[in-house]
Structures are given as C-alpha cells and as structure tokens.
Design a protein around this motif. Structure first.
Motif, mmCIF file in Angstrom:
data_model
loop_
_atom_site.group_PDB
_atom_site.id
_atom_site.type_symbol
_atom_site.label_atom_id
_atom_site.label_comp_id
_atom_site.label_asym_id
_atom_site.label_seq_id
_atom_site.Cartn_x
_atom_site.Cartn_y
_atom_site.Cartn_z
ATOM 1 N N GLU A 1 0.879 -1.170 0.000
ATOM 2 C CA GLU A 1 0.000 0.000 0.000
ATOM 3 C C GLU A 1 0.915 1.218 0.000
ATOM 4 O O GLU A 1 1.908 1.247 0.707
ATOM 5 N N GLY A 2 0.602 2.206 -0.813
ATOM 6 C CA GLY A 2 1.446 3.390 -0.827
ATOM 7 C C GLY A 2 1.348 4.096 -2.157
ATOM 8 O O GLY A 2 0.533 3.744 -2.999
ATOM 9 N N THR A 3 2.219 5.129 -2.379
ATOM 10 C CA THR A 3 2.192 5.816 -3.664
ATOM 11 C C THR A 3 3.075 5.029 -4.616
ATOM 12 O O THR A 3 3.810 4.136 -4.195
ATOM 13 N N LEU A 4 3.028 5.379 -5.894
ATOM 14 C CA LEU A 4 3.834 4.657 -6.885
ATOM 15 C C LEU A 4 5.313 4.805 -6.545
ATOM 16 O O LEU A 4 6.092 3.881 -6.663
ATOM 17 N N LYS A 5 5.703 6.012 -6.064
ATOM 18 C CA LYS A 5 7.107 6.269 -5.677
ATOM 19 C C LYS A 5 7.533 5.291 -4.599
ATOM 20 O O LYS A 5 8.594 4.666 -4.686
ATOM 21 N N ASP A 6 6.671 5.161 -3.532
ATOM 22 C CA ASP A 6 7.002 4.240 -2.423
ATOM 23 C C ASP A 6 7.271 2.853 -2.969
ATOM 24 O O ASP A 6 8.273 2.218 -2.625
ATOM 25 N N ILE A 7 6.365 2.397 -3.825
ATOM 26 C CA ILE A 7 6.492 1.018 -4.303
ATOM 27 C C ILE A 7 7.750 0.874 -5.139
ATOM 28 O O ILE A 7 8.464 -0.127 -5.071
ATOM 29 N N GLN A 8 8.048 1.927 -5.927
ATOM 30 C CA GLN A 8 9.242 1.871 -6.791
ATOM 31 C C GLN A 8 10.503 1.707 -5.922
ATOM 32 O O GLN A 8 11.404 0.952 -6.269
ATOM 33 N N THR A 9 10.532 2.399 -4.790
ATOM 34 C CA THR A 9 11.736 2.320 -3.962
ATOM 35 C C THR A 9 11.753 1.072 -3.092
ATOM 36 O O THR A 9 12.763 0.408 -2.953
ATOM 37 N N HIS A 10 10.567 0.704 -2.491
ATOM 38 C CA HIS A 10 10.592 -0.386 -1.512
ATOM 39 C C HIS A 10 10.390 -1.767 -2.091
ATOM 40 O O HIS A 10 10.791 -2.745 -1.499
ATOM 41 N N VAL B 1 11.028 -3.313 -5.484
ATOM 42 C CA VAL B 1 11.495 -3.194 -6.863
ATOM 43 C C VAL B 1 10.925 -4.310 -7.721
ATOM 44 O O VAL B 1 10.508 -4.111 -8.856
ATOM 45 N N GLU B 2 10.850 -5.500 -7.122
ATOM 46 C CA GLU B 2 10.405 -6.682 -7.871
ATOM 47 C C GLU B 2 8.990 -6.451 -8.432
ATOM 48 O O GLU B 2 8.730 -6.675 -9.613
ATOM 49 N N LEU B 3 8.102 -6.000 -7.538
ATOM 50 C CA LEU B 3 6.726 -5.761 -7.942
ATOM 51 C C LEU B 3 6.675 -4.713 -9.050
ATOM 52 O O LEU B 3 5.974 -4.870 -10.052
ATOM 53 N N TYR B 4 7.481 -3.647 -8.865
ATOM 54 C CA TYR B 4 7.481 -2.563 -9.841
ATOM 55 C C TYR B 4 7.911 -3.078 -11.196
ATOM 56 O O TYR B 4 7.301 -2.764 -12.234
ATOM 57 N N GLU B 5 8.944 -3.913 -11.230
ATOM 58 C CA GLU B 5 9.428 -4.468 -12.498
ATOM 59 C C GLU B 5 8.349 -5.335 -13.155
ATOM 60 O O GLU B 5 8.105 -5.273 -14.352
#
Length: 1559
Positions: free
Chosen positions: A885-894, A896-900
């Motif tokens: 849960e969070g902003t896109l920025k949070d997810i990008q930093t915390h 990485v796997e999910l973001y990719e």
C-alpha cells in the motif's frame, strides 16, 4: 264485485258505534296517513333538488358521506320492503276470500311500500349532498308510522288474535322495524346534532374521497350500489367510447394500498415472533394472515352460508308450485268465513304459502338475494386476496433489500427462486384465499342437500348421493394428475423455447450454411414430446369435464330407478323436479371441492417456501456507515406520514448534500481528516466461515484517487464490497469518516441497469441538472450512442426496451456513479468492457478531470496498469490480502520486484494497444450494430404494417375511428381459422356430438316429466292420502305401467353419459390438433423467411409468438371453447324448453334478450381493456423485483432503499387497482345476468301458473329456468375470454402470411455437378443489390473477376457495402440486376439449399449452438470423426477438445458460453474447414479476437486454404496487405480493384488513405 275501500258486503262497514278505533277499516285508513304525509313532503324536495342538480348530473363524490347507522338503515329498509310485500300478498289473497273488494286490506301496505322506497331515495340524496337538516321529515314519518301501527297491533291483541294469524305477525314485525328505524334516526340527531342542539357538528367526507384520484368507490357507496356495483356503470359504459386507461382507474383507497396492508401483516407477524420463545422457530404465517385478514374472510363466509341456504329455496319453491298446481282442483273452499274478525278474513301462515303466485314471487326474491349474497361473498374474498398479495409482496421486497449478498452469490437464494416467490407463490396464496370460504361452506351445502333429498325421496335419495360421493375422489385424482401433466408440459415447452431462441439468434448462420431444416427438426422433436404431454393433459381435462357432466346424470338415474322399485308411493312431479334441481346444486360443490383441496395443498407449500425465505440470513446492520443518522434500510418511521414520504425523504437528503457541498470546499486547506475510509484487522467472508479477505489494514485518503490492482480473483471487488458492508465481518472494523458516511456512488463490475430511460438510469433519482448531466455524458463519451437511439436519452433500455451492448451498459453505469453528488465514488473495473480510446477518454475526462475537480474521493479497481501513474495512492492485492500500500514512488523504492513485474505487464498492454488502435475499434462496432438495428427497424416502419397492433395499442390514439376498429368484435375470421386448423372432421364431430348431447339431456328430463305426471285412471281425487297399504290388486297394471318407463330412462341416461364423453374428448383433441398445426406452420414460415424479416422484426416479438401466444393456443383456448359452447347450448335448450311448456314466455323473452345483449356488449369491451391493463401492469412489477435482486449492492451502496420501496409500492398498487377493477367488472356482469336469470324464472313461473299445462311440464320448465341463472354469466365471461385469447391466433396468423425465400431456383438439383464449384472462379457482372424491393440499392453496378484459388481482400469504410457483397454470394439479398457466376453457373438460378451448402463462410460474430461439439461442426452427420479431428487440428483446437470430457461429444452450453470468444471463433473456422468448399468467405472474422488468435487464423487460412478461393472482408486494412487482389468499396460502388502493392503505390488511392488513417 263493486270496488270500495271498506268493502260493501256488510252494512256496518263504515259504522263507528263501538268506538272509532274498533272499526278495523278505520284503523287501516289511519295507517295510510304517515305514508301520504311522507310522500307530500319529500316529493317537492326531491324534485326541487333534482331540478337544481340536473346541471351537474352526478354529484361529485368528494361531498359523499355516510351518516351514523348508514348500513343498518339500508338493511332495515330492505327488510321493511320485504315485509310490505308479504303484507300486500296477504291482503290480496285474503281479499279473494271476501264477498266484495276490501281495498283497506292491501292499499295501506302498497302505500307503505311506496313510502319506504321514497324514504330511502330521499335519504340517499340528503346523504350525498351532506345536508342533514332535511332528515327531520323522515324522523317525523317514523314516529307517525310507529304509533299508527302500534294502535293496529293493540287492537288485534284486544280481539284475541295471536301468532297463528299471519296478519298479526306482519303487523308486529312492522312495529319492530319502525321502532328500530326511529332509533336510527334519533342516533343521527344525537351524533350530528343537526337539530335541537346549539352547535351542529361539521363532518368532512373521508380523505379518500377528497382525493380526486381515487376512483375505486366500492367502500364508499351505499348498500344498494355496493350490492349491484352500480357505481361501475359510467366506467363500463364509457369504455365503449374510449378505451380504459390507467388514468381512468386512478388510485386505490388508503385501506387497500399495499403499504397499509403490509403494516397490518407485519404487525401481526412481529407479534407472533415475540410470542414464540424459541428464536429458531419461525413465526407462523398462517396465524399472522388470520390476525391481519381474518375479519373479511369471516364476513365473506357468512355471506356464502346465507347464499347457500337461500339456494335451497329454489327447489323447494318449485316443489310447492308444482304440488299446488297439481292439487289446485281439490282446494276446499268451504270455510269461507271461518276466521272473520273486524269483518275481514284472517289467514294462517301456511295458507299463504299454498298460493302459487306468492311462491313464484318468493322464488324470485330468494334468487335475487341468493345471487346478491354470493357475489358479495366473492367480492369480499377477492378484495382480501388482493390486499394479502400486496402485503406479501411488500414483505418479500423488504426482505430482498436486507438479504445478505453471500446468500445471493453462494446460490442459496437464486433470482429464479425470488421471481417464483413473487410471481407464483403470492398468487397461489391469493387464489387460495379466493376459494377459502368454499372449504367450510361446501360440506354444509352437501349435508343440507342430502337431508332435503332424503326428505323428498326417502332411501333412494341416499343411493344417488352415494354415487356422487363415490365419484368425488376420482375427480380429485384427475385434478392432481392434471397438475402433474401441466408441469411436464411446462418443462418441454421451456426446452422448445430454448431451442427456438437459439435458432432465431443464429438464423443468419443457419441460412448461410443451409442448416435451417436440421435445426427446425430439432425443435419439432421437442415439440413432439410437448404435444404428447399436451395430449395427456387434454385427456385428463376431458375426463374432468366428462365426470362433471356425467355424475349428475348417473345420480339421477340411480335415484329414480331405485325409487321406482323400492318405494311403493308413486313419484310425484313436484318431488321429482325438486330433487332434480337439488342434484344440480350438489354437483357444483363436489366438483369444486377437488379444486379447492388442490389449492389448499399448494398454499401450504407456498407458505412453507415463504417462511423459509423470510427466515434467511440478512445483511449485518451497518449503522456505523450512517453515523448518527439512523436511516437503516428499514425506514419504518416513514409509514406515519404516508403520502409525503417520498418527498420528505428525498428533499431532506438533497438538502443535506447541498449544505455540505459549499462547506466542503472551504474546509479543504485546514482539513485534518484526511482518511475517508479505514479498515483495521479486517477478516471478511462470503458466508462459509473461510475468510475470503484476511488481515486487511488499509486507508483510503480523502479527496484522492486510490487504485486497487492485482490479478484476477485476488479479492479486489470483495474489498470494495467489504467496505460497503456487504460481506460478513469475522473480525475487525471499518471506519468511515463523518463527512462520507452517507452514500457512496458505486459502479459494479457487472453493469446493472434499470428498465427505464437512459436519463433515469444516469440521474438515478437525483434532481436533474442540465450542465452536470452534459458533462457526465461527455466524460463517458455517451453522446454518439445516445444520438443513435430512436428517442435519444428518453429511450427505454433493458428488458422492455433496447438491448445495449456490454460497453454501452458499462459506460451508463459509470455515468450514474459520476453524476451522483456523493463524496466517495467506488468504481469496480470500469474499463473491462471498453476499448482503449474510450478507456483513455474516461480516465482523463471522467476520473481525473470531473471527479478530481470536485475533490471527490475515488477508489478505482482496474487491470489497466498504464493508469497507475495517475494514482495518488495504490493498494496492491494478492490472494485475498494486501500485498502493498502506498504511492507509486514508495512502491518503486521499496518493492522493486513488484514494480518491475508491473513494467513488463505495461509493455505487453502497450503492444495490445497498438493493435487495438489499428483495428476499427470495438465501440464503432457496437455503434454499428445499434445503427443496423434501428436502420432496419425504421425501414420496417415505412414498409409493412401487418403486425402494427402491438405498436398501435401503446400510442394514445384519441381519434375515435381507430379505437373502435381496434376494439372490434370477436374476430370470427380468427375463430374459423382456429377451427379449420383443428381439421374439419373434428369440428364436425364436436358440433354434432354437442347438439346430440344436449338433445338427449332435454329428452331425459322430458321423459321424467311424462313419467311422473302419468294419468291415474282408478284413483280418487284425494290420492294424496294413498299410502302403501291402500294399493289393491288392480293397481298392479298401474305399477307395471309406472315401471315401463324405467328401461327408456336407463337407455337415455346411458346415451347421455356416452355423449358427454365424446363431446369432452372431441373439444380437447380439436384443440390439440389446432395447436399442432398452427405451431408447425408458424415454425416453418419463420425459419424459411428471408433474412430481411429478422432484421425488421424484433426478436422479442417473434419469440412471443412461440412462448405466450403458443401457450394460449395450446392450453387456454380449448377449455374456454368447451365452456362457451356448453353454457350457450344449455341456455338455449333451457329457453327452448320453457317456450315449449309456456309459449307466452316468448313475449317476455324479447326485452330480456335486448337487455342481455347490451350488458354483454358493454362488458366485453371493458373487460378486455381491464384485462390488458392488468397484464401490462404486472410485467413492470415483476421486472422491478428481479431488477432489485440483481442490483442489491448498488442500491444499498447508494442508500436508495426507501426510493425503491416506494416504487415497488406504487407498482403493486397500480397492478392491484387494475385487478380489483377487473374483478369488480366481473361482479358487475354477474349480478346483472343473475338478476336477468331471476326475471326469467319469475316470468316462466307466472306464465306456467296462468297457463293450464300439465304439472310435470311446469316442473320441467322451472327446473330449466333455474339452470339459466347459473349459465348466463358464463356465456359472457367465456365470450370475453375467447376474444382475448383469439388475439393470440391473430398474431400467429399475421406471421403465417410472411413471404418465404424462394428455395426452388430455376435449375434442377440434378443439373448441378456433384463437385460444383470445382475451381472457385467468381465473375460479377453489373451487380445491383438491395435489402428489400422498396429500399435503396446497397450495391450498384459492381463488376469484378476473381480467379480460382485467389486470395481477395475487400475493404471500405463502415456502411460501404462490404458485407452486403458477402450476402449476395449466398443469394441472401435481393439481386435485382446483374448476376454472380461461380464456375459457369449463375447462382440466382440454383436452388438455395444447393448453393448455400456448397460455399463456406466465417462470420464476424461466432455462433455456437447448445449440444455437442460434433453437432456444431457437422449437424448433418455426414463426416467421419477423422475429418472432424483434422478440422479441429487445423484450427489449433485439437488438444483443448481432447482434454474435455467426451471429446467430440463434449457439451457446448447455450451460445457457447463455456468457451472464450477466441475459441468460439476458432470453432467457426473448423466448421468452415469441415465443409471442403473451394470458396471461403471471411466476413470481418477477426474483429472480436485477440492478437494471438488472429495470427493463428491468418496462418491457417494461408496453409489449409492454399488452393481455394478466399474472400476476406476486412475491418483492419492491415490484414489484407498480402492479398493478391483488393476490392475497395465506397458507398455501394466498387472504386478500386488491383493488387495491394499496386494500390499502395498510388498515393491518392482510397486504399492507401485507409491504410494511412488506420496505422
């Protein structure tokens, strides 16, 4: 005999020597005074009153009022009139015993009768005008009448006259009546204080009457009008001039509205619930129904008992009349002056009843009263039944609104069950209530009947009754069998309808493949089973009818034959005909008893189902969401102020929104509450205690866009529903901030629309705001779709209107959510059914601009990851719990796997995006289908008006001519059409057997009359004293002669019973034959109709012919026809017999016939209108229930329960109003025909008494006259029913006149080579094509040449005529110039079957039929399995089919729903390949499939069809870039034809422009 008031046979008639009051004549004269006084006073008032009223003929009912004691006064007045009639009769009969006329014996009574009539007319006028002061006149009259009668009674008592003298009794009764009426009058003065008091009381009429919308006046009119339904006259007679519309029948009175009755039922139900200690045990619905509606049922039963007891007066009066005519010769006239007091004759009560004229009048009055009570009983039960149904519907609806969602989704409560509860169970209970009084009235009737028979005939009566009782269980058995057969018939017809629907939906494909006959046979096969079941049904029905007709004959036969042999006393005509009439009375309750018992059993089952439903789980009480406002779904407080609820609720609510709105804006900067919804430690389930969502901790920030993403089935939608309180909470809490607690705009994943206009669906009960509405429509890009609809946004959509496609439905749902003025918007996957352009537009304009500008909190569930960049807050879910849960920025930093992972998914979506942009988008497609539907429908409107009835009826036609023509007489033409479908042999059999049966029935009764009135040679006149001991030897001849009638009687009865069987069988089987032929012809006509027919005729309309209309023809017309012919013939034979016995009766018949003609003429028109209203108001009600059940989550999220409840109550009331009026109209008719019947009996009796016929024949005539009363109203009712049902035949018939396609062709099949087309060469010469001879051509002068094996692409903009060309290859359209030659043969000359079976086509919409895979590939069963597997392998389906259970015989569900769209398209490809044709046409076949499938298709076509001619009609120009020849069309003409590379080389060619714009 000289005429004088006191008689002139004595000298002292006028002397008053012994005191004035001791002269009887003077006392009688004194009795005249009050009557004359009343007439003098009231006549001027009435005339003045009526004179002033003549300007407004009818006093408007808003001044009506009932004074205290209203009903009692009417009852007393009617009793008074009856007693006066007795007094007049007594006076006249006594007068005949005197030497000269004594007018004083009956004159005062006659005046009393006139005065009593005047008093009630006068009273009624005062009451409706609400002017009580004038009642003083009546008050004085009652006092005077009471005292003058008192004096008379006192004088009688002085002269030692007592109860034995009839005149003494009559006078005593009159004193009591006048006393009671005086008391009623005093009571009115006491309550209303209109005189003798200083301040009179002002009273207003009941509020129902002040509301001019209430037109149902039964509860408010006076007793006479209540009993005769007089208030219905204007409506029924007016119906002849103008059809009855909903406006005309207005609203229901408050006491009959569903809401009132719901409150009554609910209160008693809750009371039951509190009484039961055991919470598990459900409250008894029976008891609560009895508590709420027991009163009226008891009243109705009382009426019923009175009617039944009065029913026995008929036979007894007949017996008396016949007996007295028989013995009239030997009446003793000796004691002429035996009982003289006051110089006049006093007779005993029994003596009056020996007078035949008096008996005739009594018979008439008894009949009138019996019928009035019977109709009153019917009316009360029907009204109660309707009230009960309204209450039950409201109860079910309230329960539906509180049903837990898991109940619906886990399948414990299916929509079907709910619909059954509404449509079937409530009606079962209503019907049970209608028949309920019969349950306890019938046994009494049967016992009374048997006792009377025993009294008349002795032991032999018991044998007859025994026959009836023994055969009753057989009837019950047949009735239960009938119900079972009906069920199985229903199953078959559902199956048949399913198959018919499939055929009609896939008709284009069937025609293109020339498979229509194969599928037609499938339907015929099911229809065959249905007909077998129907034949069984017909058999049982005819058995039931037969038993009903044969039982009385058998009983009469058994009784009279045993009587001839057992009893030694001769059977006299009076006893014979009285018992005959009694047998007729007994049969009805026995026949009905089986029906009633069956309904009682059904009612028990229905109540069981209802109580189970009312006990099922409810949704948790989510008061947390309402904050301090306790507006829980059960807004029972609204019942206090009934009328205004709607307004108050709604206004209050909008006001609340409006106050919040401006405040909310200013609060923004300083607002601390930045969480709209918060869930802590949430564990939620869908009911089976396994948590679907576990460990949920989330916050939804206020005024931001939150997105919920995750794979399919990971619980995204469930999360939304959990927040809305739709799921069961195992643990944890959902908090809503104060601002947002009220209502949530929610767009569900499965779009849900109301059956209403587009605008109503979007505004959804909110006030209309033009600018906002326009913004929403633009944001959802609905304008182009709305422009296509025939009435713009006022077009009805849904079941009764236009069916929209998935994308259009979804956009309307999203628009609804956007339009609502709520702080929070939940959107559940709004992009699923939209193509990319629309999704982008909706995202930008709708969500980012419209909602965010408003600073609304948005929660969006989506699969389109490319929108994540716009999200303020993201919740990622996996397997029922929150992953991140969070902003896109949070997810990008915390993470990485999910973001990719998301990134790769986004790239894939981008590629699809490119493909989609190339394609002609899905939306354009949807709009195209919509446009086609309307284009063709408009064309139709110019073309054929054959079946316009249905449209006409809905349009309000004010001009007279059309309305009368629409409501013309029974279509005799249709009757003939129906009968001729049944076959002439059956019709002839039916008519002849019916006539024979009725002739034999008359013969039996005539034989009985002849038998019983045998002349007895050697018996003295006073043979009434002969008993068994007095028989002497020479009576043996007498006995022999008496018994010689027995064999004749037995033969006649046997013949009658046989004929009953034959008639009942012929009618039913005539019906089956007609149904068989009509359906067979209809199916063949429609299957072979040109494709154009299906474009212009809505599918629903065709299906209606196969469902509703076929059902009427199958099951409803035969019994109506039977009943109609039977009752008509019975009435005619009865009138014939009466006329034969007493020819003078024919004179009276003329006015009666005229009256009857007008009654039935008016009734039939009104009845048809009311029937239509009842039918048309039922549908919206049922739709509303199923709509609510489907859209529960949406309604609850929006918090619109109260509005929907209100709507349901309105719909129920409208339907109930129509039904009540219909039943009141039936009562109106029955009362009138019953009174006519009573008049017929009276005239027959009077004619018989005055003529000198044999007593036996008189008995015959009167018994027949009694039956007429029963059957007259059936004639009219059946006529009216038949008229409604013949409309079905008419509708079916209108389709039978459609043109079929020309299947023959000018060439013979033998002339066509076996393997044609061998090469696949196509030449097109000057081709001109149109869809219909009166439409513009769609292709003009097309010339082209396609070489064998060539791959050809055809393209052009939408509507340029590409698809029309593909249809022209199959001769599906009208080729009116030029020709298409395939391998040297002009296709227009070929038989259609041959042409279409030799070419292959793949259509744009994949069509699969329910059945097996084999059936879908090769319905003709001509191919081997290997060939089928080969085809499946080419279409890349082999492995998938192998994995299915059954392989080639695996099941395909309706419409192929168990395969994806892509797979269905591949099946269609396999189907084209199975048919090894050298020409394949692909009509936009790749429009509805994804990239991968399309690649497979292209490959397959290139390889498997390498040596065949392939014509591709392309949506995507890119798919035909490799084509060897491209034909480019523009508005119906061929503009370019060359290979693709050559055309691309030309910069300004249309083809290259198309390629460029689509790139």
């Amino acid at each position: 005999m000289a005429l004088s008031f006191c008689g002139n046979d004595r000298g002292n008639a006028y002397s008053v020597d012994n005191g004035v009051l001791d002269n009887g004549c003077f006392v009688d004269a004194l009795n005249l005074v009050p009557h004359v006084f009343l007439l003098f006073i009231t006549f001027p008032i009435l005339f003045i009153g009526w004179g002033s009223q003549s300007s407004k003929v009818q006093i408007h009912h808003n001044t009506w009022l009932h004074f205290p004691g209203h009903n009692l006064r009417w009852i007393l007045t009617f009793t008074l009139l009856f007693v006066h009639v007795c007094e007049i009769a007594e006076g006249i009969v006594s007068n005949t015993r005197m030497g000269s006329y004594h007018l004083h014996l009956f004159m005062p009574a006659l005046m009393g009768f006139i005065a009593a009539t005047t008093s009630v007319v006068y009273y009624h006028n005062i009451e409706t005008a609400n002017f009580p002061k004038l009642l003083l006149a009546l008050f004085i009259y009652w006092i005077l009448a009471f005292f003058t009668k008192m004096i008379k009674l006192w004088k009688f008592a002085e002269a030692k006259l007592g109860v034995n003298e009839l005149r003494f009794c009559i006078t005593a009764v009159l004193v009591v009546l006048y006393g009671l009426l005086m008391a009623v009058e005093i009571n009115v003065i006491r309550v209303r204080k209109y005189v003798f008091f200083a301040n009179p009381q002002r009273v207003k009429p009941p509020e129902d009457l002040q509301d001019l919308g209430v037109r149902f006046l039964q509860p408010f009119v006076n007793l006479l009008s209540k009993a005769t339904y007089w208030w219905m006259n204007p409506l029924i007679i007016g119906a002849h001039k103008r059809p009855i519309e909903l406006k005309k029948i207005g609203k229901l009175p408050i006491a009959m509205r569903a809401l009132t009755n719901y409150m009554r039922l609910k209160d008693s139900y809750e009371e039951q619930r509190q009484k039961t200690e055991d919470p598990e045990k459900s409250p008894s619905i029976w008891k609560s129904m009895y508590r709420a509606f027991g009163g009226p049922i008891l009243l109705s039963s009382t009426f019923r008992y009175m009617a039944d007891l009065l029913g026995f007066a008929g036979p007894l009066c007949i017996s008396g009349i016949v007996e007295n005519l028989h013995n009239s010769a030997n009446i003793d006239r000796t004691n002429k002056t035996a009982n003289m007091t006051f110089g006049v004759y006093f007779m005993s009560s029994t003596e009056l009843l020996k007078n035949t004229s008096v008996l005739a009048v009594l018979l008439f009055l008894a009949l009138v009263l019996q019928r009035t009570f019977l109709q009153a009983s019917y009316y009360v039960t029907i009204e109660t039944g309707i009230n009960l149904r309204g209450a039950l519907l409201a109860m079910i609806y309230n329960k539906i609104l509180r049903l837990s969602t898991s109940n619906m989704s886990m399948g414990e409560m299916t929509l079907g069950q709910i619909n059954n509860l509404v449509a079937i169970e409530t009606n079962q209970l209503m019907w049970f209530l209608f028949l309920c009084p019969n349950l306890w009235a019938m046994p009494v009737q049967i016992i009374m009947g048997v006792i009377l028979l025993y009294y008349l005939l002795g032991n032999s009566a018991l044998i007859g009754a025994g026959v009836i009782l023994l055969l009753a269980p057989v009837q019950y058995l047949i009735a239960t069998k009938l119900a079972d057969t009906q069920k199985s018939t229903l199953d078959y017809s559902t199956d048949r309808l399913k198959k018919t629907t499939e055929i009609l939906k896939g008709i284009k494909l069937l025609k293109l493949y020339a498979w229509e006959n194969i599928f037609c046979d499938r339907v015929e096969e099911t229809r065959g089973k249905e007909l077998t079941s129907l034949k069984t049904f017909a058999l049982y029905t005819s058995m039931s009818i037969f038993l009903n007709a044969a039982i009385p004959i058998a009983a009469v036969l058994a009784t009279f034959v045993t009587h001839a042999y057992i009893e030694e006393v001769r059977l006299s005509p009076d006893k014979a005909f009285a018992s005959l009439a009694l047998f007729h009375i007994l049969v009805t309750p026995l026949f009905l008893l089986s029906t009633v018992v069956r309904f009682a059993v059904k009612a028990l089952v229905s109540v069981q189902k209802l109580s189970e439903f009312l006990q099922s789980d409810e949704i948790g009480d989510d008061s947390w969401r309402n904050g301090e406002m306790p507006m829980s779904p059960e807004v029972c407080k609204k019942y206090k102020y009934q009328e205004n609820t709607k307004a108050i609720n709604r206004k209050g609510r909008y006001r609340m929104d409006n106050y919040e709105q401006p405040m909310r804006r200013q609060l923004r900067p300083t607002e601390t509450e930045d969480v709209a919804v918060e869930v802590n430690d949430g564990f939620f389930t869908w009911g089976s205690n396994l948590s679907t969502l576990s460990d949920i901790n989330i916050r939804i920030p206020t005024g931001q866009l939150t997105m919920i993403v995750g794979q399919v089935g990971c619980g995204k939608s469930s999360l939304l529903l959990a927040m809305l309180g739709e799921m069961q909470t195992i643990s944890g809490k959902v908090y809503w901030s104060n601002k947002n607690r009220y209502s949530v705009a929610y767009a569900a994943q499965k779009s849900w629309l109301l059956n209403a206009t587009v605008e109503e669906n979007i505004t959804f009960g909110s006030p209309f705001n033009k600018q906002r509405y326009k913004e929403v429509i633009d944001a959802c890009s609905l304008q182009p779709d709305i422009d296509l609809l025939p009435f713009g946004d006022q077009t009805e959509i849904g079941e009764r209107g236009i069916n929209l496609s998935g994308g259009q439905r979804q956009r309307i749902c999203v628009a609804r959510a956007l339009y609502q003025n709520t702080n929070i918007v939940f959107l559940d996957d709004p992009f699923s059914a939209l193509d990319i352009h629309l999704s982008d537009h909706l995202m930008q304009e709708g969500i980012l601009k419209f909602l965010q500008d408003d600073k609304r909190t948005v929660v969006l569930v989506t699969h389109k990851l490319q929108y994540l960049i716009h999200a303020d807050w993201i919740i990622a879910m996996k397997d029922g719990s929150v992953l991140r849960e969070g902003t896109l920025k949070d997810i990008q930093t915390h993470d990485v796997e999910l973001y990719e992972h998301w990134k790769t998914l986004m790239n894939r979506q981008d590629q699809e995006l490119e493909k989609e942009t190339e394609m002609e988008s899905q939306t354009t497609l949807e709009r195209k289908t919509l446009r086609r539907a309307f284009y063709s429908r408009e064309a139709k409107n110019h073309v054929d008006d054959e079946d316009e009835e249905e449209e006409v009826e809905e349009e309000d036609d004010d001009n007279m001519s059309t309305t009368t023509s629409r409501r013309s007489k029974i279509q005799w033409k249709m009757c003939c059409r129906y009968l001729s479908s049944g076959g002439f042999l059956m019709v002839f059999l039916m008519v002849s057997s019916k006539l024979a049966k009725h002739s034999v029935m008359v013969a039996i009764d005539y034989c009985l009359a002849d038998w019983t009135s045998l002349k007895r040679h050697n018996q003295s006149l006073n043979d009434s004293f002969v008993n068994s001991t007095n028989y002497t030897q020479n009576d043996d001849t007498q006995i022999a002669q008496h018994r010689s009638y027995v064999p004749v009687f037995i033969i006649l009865c046997g013949a009658a019973i046989a004929l009953c069987l034959i008639t009942s069988l012929t009618v039913e089987f005539l019906g089956v034959a007609a149904a068989t032929n009509l359906h067979h012809n209809l199916l063949n006509k429609i299957i072979h109709a040109p494709i154009r027919f299906f474009d212009v005729t809505p599918l629903g309309q065709i299906l209606n012919r196969f469902s509703a209309d076929t059902n009427i023809i199958d099951q409803h017309i035969p019994p109506t026809l039977e009943s109609l012919t039977r009752s008509t013939l019975l009435c005619l034979s009865a009138i014939g017999v009466i006329a034969f016995v007493t020819p003078t009766f024919l004179i009276a018949l003329v006015p009666l016939a005229v009256a009857f003609y007008f009654i039935q003429k008016y009734f039939r028109v009104a009845s048809k209108d009311l029937q239509d209203l009842d039918d048309s108001t039922q549908l919206p009600l049922l739709c509303h229930f199923s709509e609510t059940a489907e859209g529960l989550t949406t309604i609850r999220a929006f918090r619109h329960e109260a509005r929907f409840k209100q709507r349901m109550l309105e719909l129920t009331d409208t339907n109930n109003t129509a039904y009540l009026f219909l039943s009141a109209a039936n009562r109106w008719l029955e009362v009138r025909t019953d009174y006519l019947g009573a008049v017929i009996v009276l005239t027959a009796a009077v004619a018989a008494i005055w003529s000198t016929s044999e007593s036996g024949l008189v008995g015959l005539g009167l018994t027949y006259a009694l039956t007429v009363t029963n059957y007259l109203n059936w004639v009219v009712r059946n006529l009216a029913d038949l008229e409604v049902q013949m409309a079905a035949v008419k509708k079916v018939n209108s389709f039978l006149s459609t043109e079929s396609e020309n299947y023959e062709g000018s060439m013979d099949v033998s002339q066509v080579p076996e393997d044609w087309p061998q090469h696949g060469e196509i030449k097109i010469h000057d081709l001109c094509v149109r869809y219909d001879s009166n439409l513009k051509p769609v292709l003009k002068q097309v010339n082209a040449h396609i070489n064998p094996g060539q791959k050809v692409g055809i393209c052009g903009r939408t509507g340029s005529g590409k698809s029309s060309l593909s249809l022209a290859f199959f001769n599906m359209v009208d080729v009116f110039e030029g020709k298409i030659v395939i391998d040297g043969i002009d296709i227009c000359k070929l038989p259609l079957q041959t042409l279409r079976s030799r070419l292959s086509i793949i259509l744009q919409d994949p069509v699969l039929f329910s059945g097996s895979i084999r059936l879908n590939l090769d319905p003709e069963h001509t191919c081997t399995d290997d060939r089928l597997w080969e085809a499946l392998e080419i279409a890349q389906l082999k492995n998938m089919v192998k994995a299915l259970p059954g392989g080639l015989d695996a099941v395909v569900t309706e419409g192929g729903e168990n395969f994806s769209v892509g797979q269905r398209q591949l099946f269609c490809l396999a189907r084209a390949f199975v048919r090894k044709s050298s020409i394949l046409i692909m009509d936009e076949a790749t429009a509805s499939i994804d990239m991968a499938t399309e690649n497979i298709l292209q490959k397959v076509v290139m390889t498997a069809f390498a040596d065949r001619t392939v014509v591709t009609i392309a949506h995507l120009v890119s798919s035909i870039l490799e084509a060897e020849q491209v034909l480019v069309f523009s508005s119906g003409t061929l503009v370019e034809s060359d290979s693709a590379p050559n055309l691309l080389a030309q910069e300004n060619s249309l083809f290259s422009i198309l390629v460029r714009t689509h790139k």
